[in-house]
Design a protein around this motif. Structure first.
Motif, PDB file in Angstrom:
ATOM      1  N   SER A 132       0.827  -1.061   0.045  1.00  0.00           N
ATOM      2  CA  SER A 132      -0.097   0.234  -0.065  1.00  0.00           C
ATOM      3  C   SER A 132       0.752   1.230  -0.107  1.00  0.00           C
ATOM      4  CB  SER A 132      -1.377   0.182   0.920  1.00  0.00           C
ATOM      5  OG  SER A 132      -0.231   0.365   2.299  1.00  0.00           O
ATOM      6  N   GLY A 133       2.474   1.317   0.012  1.00  0.00           N
ATOM      7  CA  GLY A 133       2.768   2.171  -0.099  1.00  0.00           C
ATOM      8  C   GLY A 133       4.076   2.463   1.113  1.00  0.00           C
ATOM      9  N   THR A 134       3.772   2.413   2.415  1.00  0.00           N
ATOM     10  CA  THR A 134       3.724   2.787   3.433  1.00  0.00           C
ATOM     11  C   THR A 134       5.644   2.145   3.699  1.00  0.00           C
ATOM     12  OG1 THR A 134       2.033   1.249   4.673  1.00  0.00           O
ATOM     13  CG2 THR A 134       4.130   1.794   5.983  1.00  0.00           C
ATOM     14  N   THR A 135       6.462   2.747   3.526  1.00  0.00           N
ATOM     15  CA  THR A 135       7.815   2.415   3.696  1.00  0.00           C
ATOM     16  C   THR A 135       8.077   1.430   5.055  1.00  0.00           C
ATOM     17  OG1 THR A 135       8.163   4.479   5.114  1.00  0.00           O
ATOM     18  CG2 THR A 135       7.984   4.734   2.614  1.00  0.00           C
ATOM     19  N   PRO A 136       9.449   1.393   5.195  1.00  0.00           N
ATOM     20  CA  PRO A 136      10.076   0.406   6.229  1.00  0.00           C
ATOM     21  C   PRO A 136      10.549   1.424   6.798  1.00  0.00           C
ATOM     22  CG  PRO A 136      11.233  -0.476   4.365  1.00  0.00           C
ATOM     23  CD  PRO A 136      10.775   0.744   3.883  1.00  0.00           C
TER      24      PRO A 136
END
Length: 74
Positions: free
Chosen positions: A28-32
């Motif tokens: 969904s586009g969440t970064t680490p």
């Protein structure tokens, strides 16, 4: 994986965060970095391990073993 934790789904060791949760967040586009902010008890290595596990599982292949029954006519 432990059948008593999260229904046996693969989790980050010592947590109830599933590999699927991490993959869903990344998809969904969440970064680490954002994942670690959401789950501060995780590390970047945990996120990387989840990705590595998912990669490994996607490369697995099921092998069906042929079975024979003694005495059956072929």
């Amino acid at each position: 994986m432990d059948p008593a934790i999260m229904g046996g789904k693969p989790c980050i060791k010592g947590t109830r965060v599933t590999v699927g949760t991490i993959l869903g967040l990344i998809t969904s586009g969440t970064t680490p970095t954002e994942i670690i902010q959401l789950y501060p008890y995780l590390s970047k290595d945990d996120v990387t391990a989840a990705l590595g596990y998912a990669t490994w599982r996607s490369e697995e292949r099921e092998v069906t073993l042929a079975t024979t029954c003694e005495g059956s006519a072929t």
